[in-house]
Motif scaffolding. Structure first.
Motif, mmCIF file in Angstrom:
data_model
loop_
_atom_site.group_PDB
_atom_site.id
_atom_site.type_symbol
_atom_site.label_atom_id
_atom_site.label_comp_id
_atom_site.label_asym_id
_atom_site.label_seq_id
_atom_site.Cartn_x
_atom_site.Cartn_y
_atom_site.Cartn_z
ATOM 1 N N LEU A 39 -5.085 -2.171 -7.330
ATOM 2 C CA LEU A 39 -4.730 -0.927 -6.634
ATOM 3 C C LEU A 39 -5.750 -0.601 -5.544
ATOM 4 O O LEU A 39 -5.385 -0.137 -4.455
ATOM 5 C CB LEU A 39 -4.651 0.234 -7.642
ATOM 6 N N ASN A 46 0.987 9.221 -6.026
ATOM 7 C CA ASN A 46 1.049 10.652 -5.676
ATOM 8 C C ASN A 46 2.161 11.347 -6.458
ATOM 9 O O ASN A 46 2.015 12.509 -6.852
ATOM 10 C CB ASN A 46 1.257 10.826 -4.167
ATOM 11 N N THR A 51 0.821 -1.217 0.000
ATOM 12 C CA THR A 51 0.000 0.000 0.000
ATOM 13 C C THR A 51 0.853 1.264 0.000
ATOM 14 O O THR A 51 0.596 2.216 -0.749
ATOM 15 C CB THR A 51 -0.912 0.005 1.248
ATOM 16 N N THR A 55 -7.785 8.797 -6.332
ATOM 17 C CA THR A 55 -6.385 9.000 -6.723
ATOM 18 C C THR A 55 -6.048 8.218 -7.986
ATOM 19 O O THR A 55 -5.258 8.676 -8.823
ATOM 20 C CB THR A 55 -5.434 8.548 -5.586
ATOM 21 N N VAL A 59 -5.344 2.035 -2.175
ATOM 22 C CA VAL A 59 -5.180 3.347 -2.808
ATOM 23 C C VAL A 59 -6.574 3.954 -2.982
ATOM 24 O O VAL A 59 -7.480 3.298 -3.513
ATOM 25 C CB VAL A 59 -4.492 3.219 -4.180
ATOM 26 N N ALA A 109 2.478 1.923 -3.344
ATOM 27 C CA ALA A 109 1.449 2.298 -4.324
ATOM 28 C C ALA A 109 1.025 3.754 -4.139
ATOM 29 O O ALA A 109 0.925 4.518 -5.119
ATOM 30 C CB ALA A 109 0.245 1.372 -4.185
ATOM 31 N N GLU A 110 0.784 4.157 -2.899
ATOM 32 C CA GLU A 110 0.326 5.530 -2.641
ATOM 33 C C GLU A 110 1.396 6.559 -3.000
ATOM 34 O O GLU A 110 1.105 7.591 -3.617
ATOM 35 C CB GLU A 110 -0.091 5.675 -1.177
#
Length: 553
Positions: free
Chosen positions: A410, A386, A378, A419, A415, A381-382
């Motif tokens: 995702l 971003n 996680t 996003t 996420v 991925a974030e």
């Protein structure tokens, strides 16, 4: 006599002092010269020399070029020179760069260079091997490869060669035949040797147990692994150095019922297709990929199982984007191939350099393009998405079965849905299918059953992609057998792909936590050609066979 002896001692002391003064003056002069050129300076009277770094170049060549590699961290190599503008020096540095090293050039004095080069005597040889590197000359390797054209030749060579040379022959044979991995599998009475060629394992020969034990010891020495450890897994690496290229070998050793099983992966930079146009991507999809790569920001994610060519695709993307006005940084696990002109970093959990922590640091380095080897949690991925939202192109891989599975994956990682849509530009899935050998492939008229399958897959896209030649009397190819392809009928592999961009409809769907099948249906409505359809197009073109398509897809 005493006076004469005292006089001699005084003269020796004076000579040493004068020599020390001259050396100090020389060090200062070269230090000032380095500063004027904007280069660092190293004094080898106080700086140690890493013999692993020194070993990347032959002593004779280093002396001729007046260079001394003295520090090596991964692919980063610090090299001391006494004249950065010297033509021979420049050529030697370019040669090291071509071998995949990121060179940092610093200056030293002639005296300092001699101190560094004197460390060559500390490089210990192990039989014909250099610790950590097999130093097979271009001529010697060419000689082995000239004697090995296929697996049959290799089997004959293994039975004729002495035990001390078997490993070299096996590596030379693997390079000649194009194998990606060498597998040693001990059994009750012998050790089985197999090569992985074009993704499929093939038997090569059997080795006597006593010969295999010697090979295990040599591989451990080369890979800097513990000789006395037999009941635990070990991982290591070494390098095959040739004049034109450095081939890295990754070694994995695992204890098994009858001994230690070994897999050696050969990472030959000459084999990787680094040109985007060489991957076998359809023209319509290639144009779409190039369009997405030209955007100012956003993520391009590739998916597929291990060994499906995802890393090769990412490197091809990087090479396409690698220009003088872009800054590219990667975080990989591990660095598989070295690319000149970009900054590559490797995950190191022992030093808390994980994908997530590394990615945070990379963003602070002001890159234009970021390659993340894999999105597997996680946090990574974030941070990656971003970064894609804040002015960076982000390239990465994620484990799903198809392109449509990227979105639910995702979401599963946590996420936020809001996003994903603005951050992801494209999701692409791929597999590798074997190419039919052009020397022995054969043609037959399509069967009624296969014709129905072809029409079912290609009928809906036939007009859109202008697919020609589909008829009940069309010809399809199937594998033959010849020495050129080691009797397999196949030689080389080609990718089959599917990809979609985030359309308005898919963007709306993402907010509702859609299933993979929902995304797939919408992507097809938006014009996505599936991997299976791409594979059938390659069948119609005579590139692969229906058996290979059914094996992979």
């Amino acid at each position: 006599m005493a006076d004469t002896s005292t006089q001699t001692q005084l003269e020796d002391t004076l000579d040493k002092k004068l020599s020390a003064i001259e050396q100090a003056r020389q060090e200062k002069d070269y230090q000032e010269k380095a500063a004027s050129l904007g280069l660092g300076f190293v004094n080898f009277m106080t700086t140690p020399v890493d013999t692993d770094a020194l070993a990347v170049i032959d002593e004779k060549e280093a002396r001729a070029a007046s260079i001394a590699p003295f520090s090596k961290t991964g692919s980063r190599l610090a090299v001391a020179v006494i004249d950065a503008d010297n033509e021979t020096t420049t050529l030697a540095l370019k040669k090291l760069s071509a071998q995949g090293y990121a060179i940092k050039t610093v200056m030293t004095s002639p005296h300092g260079l001699e101190i560094a080069l004197s460390r060559y005597k500390n490089i210990r040889k192990v039989e014909v091997f250099e610790l950590g590197a097999i130093d097979i000359s271009e001529k010697e390797l060419a000689n082995f490869q000239g004697q090995i054209k296929n697996i049959t030749d290799l089997k004959d060579k293994v039975t004729q060669i002495s035990t001390t040379r078997i490993l070299e022959v096996l590596i030379a044979g693997a390079l000649k035949i194009g194998a990606s991995d060498i597998h040693f599998e001990p059994e009750r009475e012998s050790a089985r040797l197999r090569y992985r060629m074009d993704g499929v394992l093939a038997d090569v020969t059997k080795l006597k147990n006593e010969d295999y034990l010697k090979i295990v010891s040599r591989i451990k020495v080369l890979s800097k692994l513990k000789l006395n450890v037999h009941a635990a897994a070990q991982d290591g690496r070494f390098t095959i150095r040739q004049e034109s290229v450095a081939i890295e070998v990754r070694v994995s050793i695992l204890p098994s019922e009858y001994g230690e099983t070994i897999v050696m992966r050969l990472l030959d930079p000459r084999k990787i297709k680094q040109n985007l146009d060489e991957l076998g991507i359809r023209e319509d999809l290639l144009a779409l990929i190039k369009e997405q790569l030209s955007r100012a920001n956003g993520a391009l994610l590739t998916t597929g199982p291990t060994g499906s060519g995802k890393t090769t695709s990412l490197y091809a993307f990087i090479n396409y984007l690698n220009t003088a006005d872009t800054k590219i940084i990667t975080i990989e696990d591990p660095i598989e191939y070295h690319i000149a002109g970009i900054s590559q970093t490797q995950v190191d959990p022992a030093k808390d350099y994980t994908f997530a922590n590394g990615l945070r640091a990379i963003v602070r380095q002001d890159p234009d393009i970021i390659l993340v080897g894999e999105i597997r949690d996680t946090e990574t991925a974030e941070i990656a998405l971003n970064a894609a939202l804040t002015g960076h192109i982000v390239l990465s891989t994620i484990h799903t079965n198809d392109a449509a599975g990227t979105i639910p994956r995702l979401i599963d990682l946590g996420v936020p849905s809001q996003t994903i849509a603005p951050a992801v530009n494209m999701a692409m899935a791929q597999r590798l299918v074997r190419r039919l050998c052009v020397k022995c492939r054969q043609e037959i008229t399509v069967t009624a059953e296969l014709y129905e399958k072809i029409v079912a897959q290609l009928g809906p896209i036939k007009d859109k992609l202008d697919i020609q030649g589909i008829s009940p009397t069309m010809k399809v190819s199937f594998p033959g057998k010849c020495a050129e392809c080691n009797e397999t009928g196949y030689k080389g592999r080609v990718g089959v792909y599917e990809a979609f961009i985030i359309s308005r409809e898919i963007e709306k769907m993402i907010l509702g936590n859609p299933s993979t099948s929902d995304i797939q249906d919408q992507a097809i409505k938006d014009g996505m050609t599936t991997m299976l359809q791409d594979a059938y197009m390659k069948l119609v073109a005579g590139i692969t066979s229906i058996e290979e398509i059914e094996r992979i897809l």
